[in-house]
Motif scaffolding. Structure first.
Motif, PDB file in Angstrom:
ATOM      1  N   GLY A  92       0.805  -1.217   0.000  1.00 23.47           N
ATOM      2  CA  GLY A  92       0.000   0.000   0.000  1.00 23.47           C
ATOM      3  C   GLY A  92       0.832   1.259   0.000  1.00 23.47           C
ATOM      4  O   GLY A  92       2.059   1.236   0.090  1.00 23.47           O
ATOM      5  N   GLN A  93       0.162   2.389  -0.078  1.00 26.83           N
ATOM      6  CA  GLN A  93       0.860   3.673  -0.149  1.00 26.83           C
ATOM      7  C   GLN A  93       1.482   4.068   1.179  1.00 26.83           C
ATOM      8  O   GLN A  93       2.488   4.772   1.212  1.00 26.83           O
ATOM      9  CB  GLN A  93      -0.103   4.768  -0.625  1.00 26.83           C
ATOM     10  CG  GLN A  93      -0.517   4.623  -2.086  1.00 26.83           C
ATOM     11  CD  GLN A  93      -1.276   5.845  -2.576  1.00 26.83           C
ATOM     12  OE1 GLN A  93      -1.837   6.594  -1.787  1.00 26.83           O
ATOM     13  NE2 GLN A  93      -1.281   6.040  -3.884  1.00 26.83           N
ATOM     14  N   VAL A  94       0.870   3.662   2.288  1.00 25.83           N
ATOM     15  CA  VAL A  94       1.412   3.988   3.606  1.00 25.83           C
ATOM     16  C   VAL A  94       2.011   2.721   4.216  1.00 25.83           C
ATOM     17  O   VAL A  94       1.331   1.703   4.365  1.00 25.83           O
ATOM     18  CB  VAL A  94       0.314   4.555   4.531  1.00 25.83           C
ATOM     19  CG1 VAL A  94       0.899   4.833   5.925  1.00 25.83           C
ATOM     20  CG2 VAL A  94      -0.276   5.825   3.941  1.00 25.83           C
ATOM     21  N   LYS A  95       3.278   2.791   4.532  1.00 29.43           N
ATOM     22  CA  LYS A  95       3.983   1.654   5.128  1.00 29.43           C
ATOM     23  C   LYS A  95       3.943   1.785   6.649  1.00 29.43           C
ATOM     24  O   LYS A  95       3.990   2.899   7.180  1.00 29.43           O
ATOM     25  CB  LYS A  95       5.442   1.604   4.668  1.00 29.43           C
ATOM     26  CG  LYS A  95       5.679   2.005   3.213  1.00 29.43           C
ATOM     27  CD  LYS A  95       5.009   1.082   2.229  1.00 29.43           C
ATOM     28  CE  LYS A  95       5.325   1.505   0.792  1.00 29.43           C
ATOM     29  NZ  LYS A  95       4.598   0.686  -0.199  1.00 29.43           N
ATOM     30  N   THR A  96       3.873   0.654   7.333  1.00 29.05           N
ATOM     31  CA  THR A  96       3.810   0.674   8.789  1.00 29.05           C
ATOM     32  C   THR A  96       4.911  -0.193   9.378  1.00 29.05           C
ATOM     33  O   THR A  96       5.107  -1.334   8.950  1.00 29.05           O
ATOM     34  CB  THR A  96       2.445   0.169   9.291  1.00 29.05           C
ATOM     35  OG1 THR A  96       1.409   0.975   8.748  1.00 29.05           O
ATOM     36  CG2 THR A  96       2.373   0.228  10.816  1.00 29.05           C
ATOM     37  N   VAL A  97       5.625   0.363  10.343  1.00 30.49           N
ATOM     38  CA  VAL A  97       6.652  -0.372  11.076  1.00 30.49           C
ATOM     39  C   VAL A  97       6.340  -0.238  12.560  1.00 30.49           C
ATOM     40  O   VAL A  97       6.312   0.873  13.098  1.00 30.49           O
ATOM     41  CB  VAL A  97       8.060   0.173  10.778  1.00 30.49           C
ATOM     42  CG1 VAL A  97       9.102  -0.600  11.595  1.00 30.49           C
ATOM     43  CG2 VAL A  97       8.383   0.086   9.291  1.00 30.49           C
ATOM     44  N   GLU A  98       6.105  -1.356  13.197  1.00 31.46           N
ATOM     45  CA  GLU A  98       5.762  -1.344  14.617  1.00 31.46           C
ATOM     46  C   GLU A  98       6.945  -1.823  15.450  1.00 31.46           C
ATOM     47  O   GLU A  98       7.513  -2.884  15.201  1.00 31.46           O
ATOM     48  CB  GLU A  98       4.555  -2.237  14.882  1.00 31.46           C
ATOM     49  CG  GLU A  98       4.102  -2.225  16.345  1.00 31.46           C
ATOM     50  CD  GLU A  98       2.829  -3.008  16.585  1.00 31.46           C
ATOM     51  OE1 GLU A  98       2.397  -3.097  17.753  1.00 31.46           O
ATOM     52  OE2 GLU A  98       2.262  -3.528  15.599  1.00 31.46           O
ATOM     53  N   THR A  99       7.318  -1.017  16.431  1.00 37.50           N
ATOM     54  CA  THR A  99       8.384  -1.386  17.360  1.00 37.50           C
ATOM     55  C   THR A  99       7.770  -1.674  18.725  1.00 37.50           C
ATOM     56  O   THR A  99       6.559  -1.612  18.912  1.00 37.50           O
ATOM     57  CB  THR A  99       9.424  -0.255  17.485  1.00 37.50           C
ATOM     58  OG1 THR A  99       8.863   0.823  18.244  1.00 37.50           O
ATOM     59  CG2 THR A  99       9.846   0.254  16.116  1.00 37.50           C
ATOM     60  N   VAL A 103       4.444   3.031  16.730  1.00 37.15           N
ATOM     61  CA  VAL A 103       4.057   2.601  15.393  1.00 37.15           C
ATOM     62  C   VAL A 103       4.407   3.731  14.432  1.00 37.15           C
ATOM     63  O   VAL A 103       3.893   4.846  14.553  1.00 37.15           O
ATOM     64  CB  VAL A 103       2.548   2.290  15.314  1.00 37.15           C
ATOM     65  CG1 VAL A 103       2.171   1.915  13.878  1.00 37.15           C
ATOM     66  CG2 VAL A 103       2.180   1.170  16.268  1.00 37.15           C
ATOM     67  N   PHE A 104       5.322   3.444  13.503  1.00 34.41           N
ATOM     68  CA  PHE A 104       5.760   4.429  12.523  1.00 34.41           C
ATOM     69  C   PHE A 104       5.004   4.209  11.216  1.00 34.41           C
ATOM     70  O   PHE A 104       4.887   3.076  10.741  1.00 34.41           O
ATOM     71  CB  PHE A 104       7.263   4.308  12.264  1.00 34.41           C
ATOM     72  CG  PHE A 104       8.117   4.696  13.438  1.00 34.41           C
ATOM     73  CD1 PHE A 104       8.633   5.977  13.545  1.00 34.41           C
ATOM     74  CD2 PHE A 104       8.409   3.771  14.439  1.00 34.41           C
ATOM     75  CE1 PHE A 104       9.428   6.337  14.624  1.00 34.41           C
ATOM     76  CE2 PHE A 104       9.193   4.115  15.517  1.00 34.41           C
ATOM     77  CZ  PHE A 104       9.704   5.406  15.607  1.00 34.41           C
ATOM     78  N   GLN A 105       4.528   5.312  10.629  1.00 34.87           N
ATOM     79  CA  GLN A 105       3.882   5.255   9.323  1.00 34.87           C
ATOM     80  C   GLN A 105       4.631   6.177   8.374  1.00 34.87           C
ATOM     81  O   GLN A 105       4.993   7.305   8.733  1.00 34.87           O
ATOM     82  CB  GLN A 105       2.419   5.678   9.423  1.00 34.87           C
ATOM     83  CG  GLN A 105       1.567   4.679  10.204  1.00 34.87           C
ATOM     84  CD  GLN A 105       0.103   5.042  10.222  1.00 34.87           C
ATOM     85  OE1 GLN A 105      -0.251   6.207  10.368  1.00 34.87           O
ATOM     86  NE2 GLN A 105      -0.761   4.040  10.055  1.00 34.87           N
ATOM     87  N   ALA A 106       4.882   5.686   7.156  1.00 32.21           N
ATOM     88  CA  ALA A 106       5.698   6.444   6.208  1.00 32.21           C
ATOM     89  C   ALA A 106       5.288   6.131   4.786  1.00 32.21           C
ATOM     90  O   ALA A 106       4.708   5.073   4.505  1.00 32.21           O
ATOM     91  CB  ALA A 106       7.179   6.115   6.412  1.00 32.21           C
ATOM     92  N   ARG A 107       5.617   7.049   3.874  1.00 27.63           N
ATOM     93  CA  ARG A 107       5.373   6.812   2.457  1.00 27.63           C
ATOM     94  C   ARG A 107       6.386   5.852   1.860  1.00 27.63           C
ATOM     95  O   ARG A 107       6.091   5.149   0.889  1.00 27.63           O
ATOM     96  CB  ARG A 107       5.445   8.158   1.694  1.00 27.63           C
ATOM     97  CG  ARG A 107       4.247   9.074   1.899  1.00 27.63           C
ATOM     98  CD  ARG A 107       3.026   8.572   1.131  1.00 27.63           C
ATOM     99  NE  ARG A 107       3.327   8.248  -0.254  1.00 27.63           N
ATOM    100  CZ  ARG A 107       3.456   9.157  -1.236  1.00 27.63           C
ATOM    101  NH1 ARG A 107       3.320  10.439  -0.976  1.00 27.63           N
ATOM    102  NH2 ARG A 107       3.715   8.767  -2.473  1.00 27.63           N
ATOM    103  N   ALA A 108       7.596   5.837   2.432  1.00 22.73           N
ATOM    104  CA  ALA A 108       8.665   4.993   1.878  1.00 22.73           C
ATOM    105  C   ALA A 108       9.458   4.340   2.993  1.00 22.73           C
ATOM    106  O   ALA A 108       9.567   4.873   4.103  1.00 22.73           O
ATOM    107  CB  ALA A 108       9.591   5.810   0.982  1.00 22.73           C
ATOM    108  N   VAL A 109      10.008   3.181   2.687  1.00 25.82           N
ATOM    109  CA  VAL A 109      10.862   2.446   3.630  1.00 25.82           C
ATOM    110  C   VAL A 109      12.149   2.058   2.914  1.00 25.82           C
ATOM    111  O   VAL A 109      12.122   1.643   1.746  1.00 25.82           O
ATOM    112  CB  VAL A 109      10.155   1.184   4.163  1.00 25.82           C
ATOM    113  CG1 VAL A 109      11.145   0.291   4.915  1.00 25.82           C
ATOM    114  CG2 VAL A 109       8.999   1.559   5.079  1.00 25.82           C
ATOM    115  N   ILE A 110      13.264   2.212   3.607  1.00 28.53           N
ATOM    116  CA  ILE A 110      14.552   1.767   3.081  1.00 28.53           C
ATOM    117  C   ILE A 110      15.060   0.633   3.961  1.00 28.53           C
ATOM    118  O   ILE A 110      15.229   0.795   5.172  1.00 28.53           O
ATOM    119  CB  ILE A 110      15.580   2.914   3.035  1.00 28.53           C
ATOM    120  CG1 ILE A 110      15.122   4.005   2.067  1.00 28.53           C
ATOM    121  CG2 ILE A 110      16.955   2.375   2.614  1.00 28.53           C
ATOM    122  CD1 ILE A 110      16.033   5.219   2.028  1.00 28.53           C
ATOM    123  N   LEU A 111      15.271  -0.522   3.355  1.00 30.45           N
ATOM    124  CA  LEU A 111      15.809  -1.682   4.064  1.00 30.45           C
ATOM    125  C   LEU A 111      17.330  -1.595   4.057  1.00 30.45           C
ATOM    126  O   LEU A 111      17.951  -1.540   2.998  1.00 30.45           O
ATOM    127  CB  LEU A 111      15.359  -2.975   3.382  1.00 30.45           C
ATOM    128  CG  LEU A 111      13.863  -3.097   3.079  1.00 30.45           C
ATOM    129  CD1 LEU A 111      13.598  -4.381   2.286  1.00 30.45           C
ATOM    130  CD2 LEU A 111      13.042  -3.081   4.361  1.00 30.45           C
TER     131      LEU A 111
END
Length: 305
Positions: A92-99, A103-111
């Motif tokens: 999806g357009q909004v990425k979610t990363v939960e620690t 909870v972080f929401q972002a347009r882009a994620v860099i691995l």
């Protein structure tokens, strides 16, 4: 209830690739969160001397990474260290990363999660098994250690430990020869404080009351076993990709590394990847930084498109 944080980019991993990406993204006026499960710097922290980084003929790996971290901090990047990442949702357009805390929401994620050391495969474990001589070697001054591995890391770290006062090293390699640079082999073996063996594996460890007493070594050709007194073990068997968070999300190579295009884009829109986690021929500090640069610039373009 966990705090919800809205950012432009979430970067997973704080090694050279992740920190470089953070610097470029922050300079592009993007709101960046960098999440690192350990401490920033990655495997470079365990490198005694870096001698191929442009501008520094020789510099301690941890010192180099601290300089990079200082640059990241100067740009106001949110950095979360010792951060337990519980889940990621990259579709999806909004990425979610939960620690464990937010909870972080972002347009882009860099691995940029890099690689992790290959563990020692023995039935008995103990706290005296390590993967970083710089981090843990000082505790063995005046004592005996076992080094597992026959490549450059094993020989370089052994030289470092002898230099800080380790009394004796038994070094074992399962193949029929060592793979470190010949000059490094010669330097180490000429010390007279190293018993180096090929065609030898660690069969098990002998632990009493939580303390390592010895290692059981086995010659792969003859099957003969020998018990060698040691106080600590340092394992340098290479690294494997740190892909647990996204192995079923983005396309990986047969070896478990992330497949990217020339823009460091993965198979998932808005997800980019950089550094040692990527499928590529060469893994160096400088190549990781180059990946981080491209990933950040491509992520910026993606966000603003």
């Amino acid at each position: 209830m966990k705090e919800s944080r809205q950012v432009d980019i979430v970067i997973l991993g704080g090694g050279p690739a992740g920190m470089t990406a953070a610097i470029y993204a922050a300079r592009a006026s993007l709101n960046v969160a960098l999440l690192e499960e350990s401490v920033t710097g990655g495997l470079v922290n365990s490198t005694y001397t870096v001698e191929n980084f442009p501008s520094y003929p020789a510099i301690h790996g941890m010192e180099l990474m601290q300089k990079m971290r200082d640059h990241v901090d100067s740009l106001g990047v949110t950095v979360e260290e010792v951060c337990e990442i519980e889940s990621v949702s990259l579709a999806g357009q909004v990425k979610t990363v939960e620690t464990d805390e937010a909870v972080f929401q972002a347009r882009a994620v860099i691995l940029a999660t890099g690689r992790k050391p290959v563990p020692l495969d023995v039935p008995t474990g103990c706290e005296q098994v390590h993967h970083c001589a710089i981090c843990d070697g000082a505790a063995y001054k005046g004592r005996r250690v076992l080094v597992v591995g026959g490549g450059n890391s094993a020989f370089d770290e052994s030289l470092y430990m002898l230099g800080i006062g380790v009394e004796h090293i038994t070094l074992v390699e399962k193949m029929d020869r060592f793979f470190a640079a010949q000059s490094t082999q010669d330097t180490l073996l000429e010390t007279g404080r190293v018993d180096a063996r090929t065609q030898t594996v660690v069969h098990d460890l002998i632990v009493e009351n939580g303390s390592l007493k010895a290692a059981v070594l086995e010659h792969t050709g003859s099957g003969v076993r020998e018990t060698v007194p040691v106080d600590g073990v340092f394992v340098f068997l290479g690294q494997s990709p740190n892909n647990d968070l996204f192995r079923d999300v983005v396309t990986l190579s047969r070896g478990g590394y992330v497949v990217v295009d020339e823009h460091m884009a993965t198979s998932v829109p808005g997800v980019f990847s950089a550094g040692d986690i990527n499928e590529k021929h060469y893994r160096q500090i400088t190549t990781a930084m180059a990946d981080g640069t491209v990933a950040a610039l491509a992520a910026e373009r993606y966000i603003r498109s």
